[in-house]
Scaffold this motif. Structure first.
Motif: not given
Length: 378
Positions: A100, A116, A142-147
């Motif tokens: 992340y 992660e 943002d879980l989709s972009t791991k940010t």
């Protein structure tokens, strides 16, 4: 500090890594194939029996390509990966490839990348995040972009996650079994593959200085699971009955005993406490808690420490008992010198030092009885 001879006069430790950890082996084989083509028939002696499985995994990911030989053992595997030098993509400080990113929104720059498996302990919406001595508030994850997006903030409090971790021992032989060590006594301890699942359900806001909780916030994060390795020893029902007759907290005793073993392992095996964790009961959940003393590798796939601990488990129990009985703290929950651990997933809740002493003594007696019943080889 209390035993300088143990520090200065003991032999140098054997540094160890589980070379059959799939994540380690995949990265290693990509680098090896870049230097020289691989062949199962000749290279299995160096890379182990899982070589062919990992080669096929790398093929599916587009890193290796075999020739068209009909005999799988004689195929030649060449590197065709996207990186010119695959070694540049290997992080020698971390085993995981999924991370992340933590971004400072004001400067639009990456502050850090977090593995992660530990990301949700540090970054979530509302988390106070520390980096290079500066305090940040995480505003969005943002879980989709791991940010994780954060901003610098002057805060008088810090945050701690509310979570619990389940250890499910799946059994089966480890990929890289330990050699038979005849210098150690027979033991009931077992080293097995396990599934580690952490669930986060909230976090606390805590005042700096006083460490008082002033707010509890709910979280909705997906659980995180990974396969690792665990070493554990069962606690007999007769030991449990003796502890309960004393009106001691048996779950707290198991928790404290696991902490005590965890605290002595780095004194004898090259590792950090961050490499290992003890099984901890969820203080907010009264579900069944297994009757065992268990520690596990915190790295996905395992880093080989559990395999080393298994034949020596009796020695670690003796060292843990010595640690507990030589510590003169009087609190039921012990102290940081004996059963408390700063790495505890449950923040040292549900601990009982005296119960831990009884449990370890009982397990050691069972180990001694088992070895006394073994027929002599002389």
């Amino acid at each position: 500090m209390n035993h300088p001879k143990k520090l200065f006069e003991r032999p140098i430790e054997c540094c160890y890594i589980d070379s059959q950890n799939k994540q380690v082996l995949e990265q290693h084989l990509a680098c090896a194939a870049h230097e020289h083509p691989l062949n199962v028939q000749y290279d299995e002696q160096y890379f182990g029996s899982f070589l062919e499985n990992v080669l096929n995994s790398l093929k599916a990911r587009g890193y290796l390509s075999p020739n068209q030989s009909s005999d799988s053992s004689s195929r030649i595997w060449n590197y065709i990966g996207p990186e010119k030098y695959p070694s540049h993509a290997v992080n020698i400080r971390a085993i995981e490839t999924v991370r992340y990113r933590v971004i400072d929104q004001r400067k639009n720059e990456v502050l850090e990348e977090i593995e992660e498996s530990s990301a949700f302990f540090q970054v979530y919406e509302g988390a106070v995040y520390m980096c290079q001595g500066k305090t940040y508030l995480v505003e969005k994850l943002d879980l989709s972009t791991k940010t994780a997006f954060c901003k610098m903030a002057d805060l008088k409090y810090y945050t701690k996650t509310r979570d619990y971790t389940d250890i499910h021992v799946t059994g089966g032989a480890l990929a890289y079994p330990a050699p038979v060590l005849n210098m150690f006594p027979k033991t009931n301890a077992r080293a097995h593959i396990c599934k580690v699942t952490t669930t986060w359900f909230g976090f606390y806001r805590i005042w700096r200085g006083s460490n008082q909780i002033f707010d509890a916030v709910d979280l909705a994060l997906p659980p995180y699971s990974y396969e690792s390795q665990a070493v554990w020893i069962p606690v007999l029902q007769s030991i449990k009955e003796v502890v309960l007759k004393k009106n001691y907290d048996f779950r707290g005793g198991l928790h404290a005993a696991s902490h005590a073993v965890l605290n002595v392992v780095p004194l004898h095996i090259t590792c950090n406490l961050s490499d290992l964790a003890a099984e901890c009961p969820n203080p907010h959940d009264s579900r069944y808690y297994p009757d065992r003393i268990l520690i596990y590798d915190q790295h996905p796939g395992g880093c080989g420490i559990s395999v080393q601990v298994q034949p020596r488990f009796t020695k670690f129990l003796e060292a843990a008992l010595d640690l507990l009985t030589s510590c003169h703290c009087s609190a039921e929950v012990g102290c940081p010198n004996c059963v408390q651990s700063f790495a505890c997933n449950e923040y040292n809740e549900v601990l009982h030092k005296d119960a831990a002493i009884m449990i370890i003594k009982g397990v050691l007696e069972a180990e001694n009885v088992m070895n006394a019943e073994e027929p002599s080889l002389l």
